[in-house]
Motif scaffolding. Structure first.
Motif, PDB file in Angstrom:
ATOM      1  N   LEU A 131       0.826  -1.214   0.000  1.00 51.93           N
ATOM      2  CA  LEU A 131       0.000   0.000   0.000  1.00 51.93           C
ATOM      3  C   LEU A 131       0.855   1.257   0.000  1.00 51.93           C
ATOM      4  CD1 LEU A 131      -2.797  -0.853   2.576  1.00 51.93           C
ATOM      5  CD2 LEU A 131      -3.146  -0.214   0.166  1.00 51.93           C
ATOM      6  N   SER A 132       1.910   1.262   0.829  1.00 51.86           N
ATOM      7  CA  SER A 132       2.769   2.436   0.934  1.00 51.86           C
ATOM      8  C   SER A 132       3.460   2.718  -0.392  1.00 51.86           C
ATOM      9  CB  SER A 132       3.798   2.227   2.053  1.00 51.86           C
ATOM     10  OG  SER A 132       4.758   3.259   2.034  1.00 51.86           O
ATOM     11  N   ALA A 133       3.962   1.669  -1.032  1.00 53.13           N
ATOM     12  CA  ALA A 133       4.627   1.854  -2.327  1.00 53.13           C
ATOM     13  C   ALA A 133       3.636   2.361  -3.370  1.00 53.13           C
ATOM     14  CB  ALA A 133       5.271   0.544  -2.778  1.00 53.13           C
ATOM     15  N   ARG A 144       4.412   7.835   3.320  1.00 51.22           N
ATOM     16  CA  ARG A 144       4.660   7.920   4.769  1.00 51.22           C
ATOM     17  C   ARG A 144       3.378   8.052   5.575  1.00 51.22           C
ATOM     18  NH1 ARG A 144       8.738  12.173   3.529  1.00 51.22           N
ATOM     19  NH2 ARG A 144       7.019  13.432   4.316  1.00 51.22           N
ATOM     20  N   SER A 145       2.240   8.318   4.917  1.00 52.07           N
ATOM     21  CA  SER A 145       0.977   8.417   5.651  1.00 52.07           C
ATOM     22  C   SER A 145       0.290   7.068   5.792  1.00 52.07           C
ATOM     23  CB  SER A 145       0.034   9.431   4.974  1.00 52.07           C
ATOM     24  OG  SER A 145       0.425  10.756   5.298  1.00 52.07           O
ATOM     25  N   VAL A 146       0.890   6.015   5.246  1.00 45.74           N
ATOM     26  CA  VAL A 146       0.288   4.673   5.345  1.00 45.74           C
ATOM     27  C   VAL A 146       0.631   3.983   6.680  1.00 45.74           C
ATOM     28  CG1 VAL A 146       0.197   2.377   4.293  1.00 45.74           C
ATOM     29  CG2 VAL A 146       0.052   4.422   2.839  1.00 45.74           C
ATOM     30  N   PRO A 147       1.920   3.860   7.062  1.00 44.85           N
ATOM     31  CA  PRO A 147       2.220   3.217   8.360  1.00 44.85           C
ATOM     32  C   PRO A 147       1.893   4.152   9.538  1.00 44.85           C
ATOM     33  CG  PRO A 147       4.089   3.061   6.828  1.00 44.85           C
ATOM     34  CD  PRO A 147       3.148   4.111   6.296  1.00 44.85           C
ATOM     35  N   THR A 148       1.944   3.599  10.749  1.00 49.40           N
ATOM     36  CA  THR A 148       1.517   4.344  11.924  1.00 49.40           C
ATOM     37  C   THR A 148       2.652   5.113  12.602  1.00 49.40           C
ATOM     38  OG1 THR A 148       0.290   4.138  14.005  1.00 49.40           O
ATOM     39  CG2 THR A 148       1.938   2.450  13.567  1.00 49.40           C
ATOM     40  N   GLY A 149       2.308   6.208  13.290  1.00 49.97           N
ATOM     41  CA  GLY A 149       3.242   6.898  14.183  1.00 49.97           C
ATOM     42  C   GLY A 149       4.396   7.584  13.493  1.00 49.97           C
ATOM     43  N   SER A 152       9.412   6.044   8.443  1.00 48.15           N
ATOM     44  CA  SER A 152      10.627   6.197   7.647  1.00 48.15           C
ATOM     45  C   SER A 152      10.385   5.769   6.206  1.00 48.15           C
ATOM     46  CB  SER A 152      11.709   5.304   8.278  1.00 48.15           C
ATOM     47  OG  SER A 152      12.674   4.940   7.321  1.00 48.15           O
ATOM     48  N   LEU A 153      10.904   6.542   5.249  1.00 53.81           N
ATOM     49  CA  LEU A 153      10.823   6.178   3.825  1.00 53.81           C
ATOM     50  C   LEU A 153      12.243   6.156   3.259  1.00 53.81           C
ATOM     51  CD1 LEU A 153       9.138   5.679   1.193  1.00 53.81           C
ATOM     52  CD2 LEU A 153       9.111   8.160   0.880  1.00 53.81           C
ATOM     53  N   ALA A 161      10.705  -1.874  -3.366  1.00 55.24           N
ATOM     54  CA  ALA A 161      11.506  -1.634  -2.159  1.00 55.24           C
ATOM     55  C   ALA A 161      11.251  -0.259  -1.570  1.00 55.24           C
ATOM     56  CB  ALA A 161      12.993  -1.787  -2.483  1.00 55.24           C
ATOM     57  N   CYS A 162      10.664   0.620  -2.379  1.00 55.50           N
ATOM     58  CA  CYS A 162      10.524   2.005  -1.930  1.00 55.50           C
ATOM     59  C   CYS A 162       9.184   2.220  -1.232  1.00 55.50           C
ATOM     60  CB  CYS A 162      10.698   2.961  -3.100  1.00 55.50           C
ATOM     61  SG  CYS A 162      11.038   4.636  -2.541  1.00 55.50           S
ATOM     62  N   HIS A 163       9.082   1.680  -0.042  1.00 56.10           N
ATOM     63  CA  HIS A 163       7.877   1.864   0.766  1.00 56.10           C
ATOM     64  C   HIS A 163       8.281   2.289   2.169  1.00 56.10           C
ATOM     65  CE1 HIS A 163       8.626  -1.739   3.185  1.00 56.10           C
ATOM     66  NE2 HIS A 163       9.049  -2.293   2.059  1.00 56.10           N
ATOM     67  N   ALA A 164       7.361   2.975   2.849  1.00 54.45           N
ATOM     68  CA  ALA A 164       7.647   3.445   4.204  1.00 54.45           C
ATOM     69  C   ALA A 164       7.381   2.342   5.216  1.00 54.45           C
ATOM     70  CB  ALA A 164       6.780   4.661   4.505  1.00 54.45           C
TER      71      ALA A 164
END
Lengths: 329, 329
Positions: A131-133, A144-149, A152-153, A161-164
């Motif tokens: 989802l982040s990618a 960076r708005s996909v994972p919590t808290g 890091s990207l 490979a380019c996901h947070a």
């Protein structure tokens, strides 16, 4: 896969403590340097996607969006259709409490929520990295708005490979972002045009080279909750991004007089013992990062600075999440 | 050589169009990059040196100078005594119409005039290159206040080679520097401490590497009187210096809110067809460079910007010259 489901997802805006500026690959929005942010609780966008429409459409806060905004969303939907292998058109309804185009990263929240809503509605259960990618394809900082808290990207050079990823949950450190709104008029230069211009600065490659070290310092400061170390590297990194902006061709000087007034006030406050530091995105607003308990003091101080038209306070927020899921799968 | 002569010399301040920031050799003030300036007619310092005193002394505008200022002058006199091979102490009397410590390069004019007056009073007839190199030992930018008109200082790596030369006389191009004085309080950080801090910026080496090209563009713009080309490179170079300053440790943010207001006004004026560009030294004042005939318009515009407390206008001036010579040789 059905093409008629619908879903609603919510994602928060985020504030970068180590900035992303300039791409190594523009088509895939692969960032030239690693970045670090936290999500902003309370500043969010909810996107509902209804597949099975006659054409892609977009309404924002109850109004039909501009052709330009609609085309950007449709282009992102096409990327999802192509990468996940499905067809169909979607009605997209977006509701946000973020002032649009004021440099508060409204596109990050929008494309994170859009990606989650669109894939969920189409019946896909993507993992967070996927989802982040995918969100990154719509807006680099949306990854960076996909994972919590605290998130890091990396500056990875392939799409997958380019996901947070989250480096710490929201309750790891009770920080606040007190945003001094300097101006609410739309930006003159889009973020994409800005990212493109970065390489025209004679200072960009030096900024990129030194960003990894600032990233490490910032990550360590967050993990050890060391505010002094955080303040030094956050302000340095913000200044380094604006240094590149103001030496690009044509130069981008996003700062307004009141931006400087706030920056100077923040460094004075810190000198007097108040833990607070500043960071500015591609706009004149100043994000004042501080421990939660200091936020009221900062807000009060900001109100006395001429040119600050409004303040908004956000704590550390969670990642993108589904609110309603009517996927018919 | 006698040690009892006296002489008075006058030198003008100068404004750098390509900035000097950071030294390759600190003891000899050998600059890390080439710089380009013009002298400011009307903003000058007259220094009288009387050899044969009991001790080195300094008065500025009729008042005994601080121990720190006196020590700096005495240290420069010692450098002259050592390099030219003579002895004796001097009474130094300085009169200036430049606001001291406000970032209008008062030390450049002072050390250029001091060098010329001290050597003349002691009976030496130094050529311009020698005088310029000697003046550099007192203040790096003083080397550029010795030759006339538009002046170049190379990034040479030996004392003798590191002197300024004129690239065009004052009447080559009728430019003006309309200075917007933002604040007249003394600087918080001395130029020397600033030069030292330059190497702590991750962007300084990239600035240095790219300075030679900006120097060439600026020299060509001056020689061909191409204002558009001048404006682009002058603003870029000023921004590049401040980019290094604001990314140094600790960061140096010399800009005040009104500095940004003037910078934004200047770019707006230029967009509307008025030939003018900005450049800022190590301080909040904004130097507005424009053709002479435009200066009244700029002055009028600056008066309407809140935070601009005063304006001063200077045309292109000549080099350091002797006013009175009572050397007994």
């Amino acid at each position: 896969m059905n093409h008629e489901g619908s879903a609603t997802a919510r994602a928060h805006s985020n504030i970068a403590l180590i900035k992303y500026w300039g791409n190594q690959g523009e088509r895939l929005r692969l960032p030239a340097n690693p970045s670090l942010s936290f999500n902003l609780a309370g500043l969010f966008t909810e996107v509902t996607v209804n597949w099975g429409a006659d054409a892609d459409s977009l309404t924002i806060n109850g109004e039909q969006a501009s052709p330009k905004a609609t085309a950007r969303v449709s282009s992102h939907l096409s990327a999802l259709r192509q990468r996940l292998g499905f067809q169909g058109m979607a009605e997209v309804v977006s509701e946000t409490n973020i002032p649009l185009g004021a440099g508060v990263a409204s596109s990050a929240a929008a494309f994170a929520a859009l990606t989650l809503a669109a894939t969920t509605a189409a019946g896909f259960e993507c993992d967070e990295a996927t989802l982040s990618a995918l969100a990154r394809l719509g807006s680099g900082s949306a990854a960076r708005s996909v994972p919590t808290g605290f998130v890091s990207l990396p500056a990875a050079d392939t799409h997958a490979a380019c996901h947070a990823r989250s480096i710490a949950p929201p309750n790891h450190w009770a920080l606040a972002d007190v945003i001094a709104l300097i101006e609410t008029a739309p930006k003159k230069v889009s973020s994409l045009a800005g990212h493109r211009s970065a390489k025209t600065s004679p200072l960009q490659s030096a900024r990129i080279k030194s960003a990894a070290e600032r990233y490490r310092q910032c990550e360590r400061a967050i993990l050890t909750r060391d505010f002094d170390a955080l303040a030094a590297v956050v302000e340095l990194d913000s200044n380094a991004m604006h240094a590149v902006m103001m030496t690009s061709s044509p130069p981008l000087l996003y700062w307004h007089p009141a931006s400087i007034a706030v920056m100077n006030a923040v460094t004075e406050w810190r000198r007097s013992g108040i833990p607070v530091c500043y960071t500015l995105d591609a706009g004149p607003n100043v994000h004042c990062i501080c421990p939660q308990e200091v936020a009221p003091t900062i807000r009060e101080g900001l109100r006395n600075i001429p040119g600050v038209v409004e303040t908004m306070t956000a704590f550390v927020g969670k990642g993108a999440h589904v609110i309603l899921d009517h996927a018919i799968s």
